[in-house]
Write an enzyme that holds these catalytic residues in place. Structure first.
Site, PDB file in Angstrom:
ATOM      1  N   ASN A   1      35.402  53.410  20.875  1.00  0.00           N
ATOM      2  CA  ASN A   1      35.629  51.999  20.546  1.00  0.00           C
ATOM      3  C   ASN A   1      34.429  51.361  19.850  1.00  0.00           C
ATOM      4  O   ASN A   1      34.355  50.143  19.731  1.00  0.00           O
ATOM      5  CB  ASN A   1      35.966  51.222  21.827  1.00  0.00           C
ATOM      6  CG  ASN A   1      34.848  51.281  22.866  1.00  0.00           C
ATOM      7  OD1 ASN A   1      33.783  51.834  22.592  1.00  0.00           O
ATOM      8  ND2 ASN A   1      35.084  50.728  24.042  1.00  0.00           N
TER       9      ASN A   1
ATOM     10  N   HIS B   1      31.260  51.543  20.916  1.00  0.00           N
ATOM     11  CA  HIS B   1      30.130  51.115  21.761  1.00  0.00           C
ATOM     12  C   HIS B   1      28.911  52.010  21.561  1.00  0.00           C
ATOM     13  O   HIS B   1      29.026  53.180  21.206  1.00  0.00           O
ATOM     14  CB  HIS B   1      30.529  50.995  23.241  1.00  0.00           C
ATOM     15  CG  HIS B   1      30.721  52.280  23.995  1.00  0.00           C
ATOM     16  ND1 HIS B   1      31.576  52.385  25.064  1.00  0.00           N
ATOM     17  CD2 HIS B   1      30.171  53.505  23.868  1.00  0.00           C
ATOM     18  CE1 HIS B   1      31.522  53.613  25.554  1.00  0.00           C
ATOM     19  NE2 HIS B   1      30.690  54.315  24.844  1.00  0.00           N
TER      20      HIS B   1
ATOM     21  N   GLU C   1      30.034  47.302  25.200  1.00  0.00           N
ATOM     22  CA  GLU C   1      31.441  47.383  24.824  1.00  0.00           C
ATOM     23  C   GLU C   1      31.749  46.355  23.730  1.00  0.00           C
ATOM     24  O   GLU C   1      30.954  45.439  23.492  1.00  0.00           O
ATOM     25  CB  GLU C   1      32.312  47.123  26.061  1.00  0.00           C
ATOM     26  CG  GLU C   1      32.110  48.132  27.193  1.00  0.00           C
ATOM     27  CD  GLU C   1      32.729  49.502  26.924  1.00  0.00           C
ATOM     28  OE1 GLU C   1      32.743  49.972  25.768  1.00  0.00           O
ATOM     29  OE2 GLU C   1      33.199  50.115  27.905  1.00  0.00           O
TER      30      GLU C   1
ATOM     31  N   ASP D   1      21.502  53.759  29.981  1.00  0.00           N
ATOM     32  CA  ASP D   1      22.415  53.107  30.919  1.00  0.00           C
ATOM     33  C   ASP D   1      22.596  53.879  32.217  1.00  0.00           C
ATOM     34  O   ASP D   1      22.216  55.040  32.320  1.00  0.00           O
ATOM     35  CB  ASP D   1      23.787  52.868  30.250  1.00  0.00           C
ATOM     36  CG  ASP D   1      24.226  54.043  29.377  1.00  0.00           C
ATOM     37  OD1 ASP D   1      23.746  55.173  29.603  1.00  0.00           O
ATOM     38  OD2 ASP D   1      25.043  53.829  28.463  1.00  0.00           O
TER      39      ASP D   1
HETATM   40  C1  F6R Z   1      25.871  57.255  27.413  1.00  0.00           C
HETATM   41  C2  F6R Z   1      26.137  56.293  26.373  1.00  0.00           C
HETATM   42  C3  F6R Z   1      27.456  56.202  25.669  1.00  0.00           C
HETATM   43  C4  F6R Z   1      27.909  57.524  25.062  1.00  0.00           C
HETATM   44  C5  F6R Z   1      29.267  57.347  24.381  1.00  0.00           C
HETATM   45  C6  F6R Z   1      29.778  58.651  23.800  1.00  0.00           C
HETATM   46  O1  F6R Z   1      24.547  57.147  27.877  1.00  0.00           O
HETATM   47  O2  F6R Z   1      25.271  55.546  26.100  1.00  0.00           O
HETATM   48  O3  F6R Z   1      27.363  55.232  24.668  1.00  0.00           O
HETATM   49  O4  F6R Z   1      26.965  57.966  24.131  1.00  0.00           O
HETATM   50  O5  F6R Z   1      30.194  56.870  25.309  1.00  0.00           O
HETATM   51  O6  F6R Z   1      30.103  59.524  24.835  1.00  0.00           O
HETATM   52  P1  F6R Z   1      30.574  61.015  24.547  1.00  0.00           P
HETATM   53  O7  F6R Z   1      29.432  61.702  23.909  1.00  0.00           O
HETATM   54  O8  F6R Z   1      30.899  61.570  25.903  1.00  0.00           O
HETATM   55  O9  F6R Z   1      31.756  60.916  23.659  1.00  0.00           O
END
Ligand code: F6R
Length: 260
Positions: A136, A138, A143, A67
């Site tokens: 959450n 994702h 989301e 992303d």
């Molecule tokens: C980022 C991504 C997100 C993160 C997720 C966890 O490229 O795809 O899905 O993996 O938000 O983020 P952290 O590791 O910062 O808790």
């Protein structure tokens, strides 16, 4: 689903690094799907150390990140392109031409999403998709309520995700509202999905992903459908699993045996 439970975050990260390295040894020109976020920082640090100490080479590897924020160009310090250059690409023997992220500054983000999806297909699809997990539920920026068949597209970030990621932005900067993200369906097309979650703050999402119903409200639960999904977690993130003893029995000390 293989649920590998390691004692600490450190050993969980090491397990993920060794699974990535195994993929690169098996297929030196592997196509890797990569993730950003705090969870991945120590993974990339360990991967860089391994690469520098004679571990598998990135020379022929191709990468596609999950992303990118809409509105941020590659040179923006908070763009995921900058993150990847800083923590991985700039420190290993990878050919930058083979590293791909969606262009957050594309004039037409919808077209950029279609182009990105086609580029993944053109490279023969993803051999391994590395994933973190949002509080959450994702994966990527899919989301809650994302279609479980979605492809790369624009998603509106939830307030929770924007708040969680605000730590990377200066107080005077606006946190982007939209992202271009691989879809859940795009992720499920990867030949192997490898998700890492560590810490107690991920325990609810981990339980929903592994033991909850298959539901768009927890996009990570879609991994229940994947023929080869490896979930690596530490004891803290495993705290709310009902079948904890079973996973520990099947894979003692997080060892992935082939019989599941
Ligand atoms: C980022 C991504 C997100 C993160 C997720 C966890 O490229 O795809 O899905 O993996 O938000 O983020 P952290 O590791 O910062 O808790």
């Amino acid at each position: 689903m293989k649920v590998l439970i390691l004692e600490t975050a450190d050993t969980a990260q090491e397990r993920v690094v060794s699974l990535i390295a195994q993929t690169m040894r098996d297929k030196p020109n592997a196509v890797l799907g990569l993730a950003t976020g705090g969870t991945m920082l120590p993974v990339y640090e360990k991967l860089v150390a391994l690469n520098k100490s004679g571990g598998p080479s990135f020379r022929d590897v191709t990468t596609f990140n999950l992303d990118e924020y809409v509105g941020l160009g590659p040179d923006h310090p908070q763009s995921y392109r900058s993150y990847m250059n800083d923590v991985l690409f700039g420190k290993v023997d990878i050919n930058l031409q083979r590293t791909h992220l969606p262009r957050g500054d594309a004039r037409n983000p919808e077209d950029e999403a279609l182009r990105y999806e086609a580029a993944i297909a053109q490279c023969g699809g993803l051999d391994l998709q590395l994933l973190g997990l949002g509080h959450n539920g994702h994966i990527g920026f899919n989301e809650p309520t994302s279609s479980l068949k979605s492809r790369t597209r624009i998603k509106t970030l939830t307030k929770e995700t924007r708040d969680a990621n605000s730590r990377y932005f200066r107080a005077d900067e606006t946190i982007p509202t939209f992202a271009i993200t691989m879809g859940v369906g795009t992720i499920l097309d990867a030949r192997h999905c490898l998700l890492l979650a560590t810490g107690t703050q991920k325990a609810d999402a981990v339980a929903a992903m592994i033991e909850g119903p298959l539901a768009a409200v927890c996009p990570a639960s879609a991994l229940q459908l994947h023929p080869k999904a490896t979930i690596v977690i530490d004891m803290a993130a495993a705290a709310k699993l009902k079948l904890l003893d079973y996973y520990l029995h099947v894979h003692p000390d997080g060892t992935a045996r082939e019989i599941v």
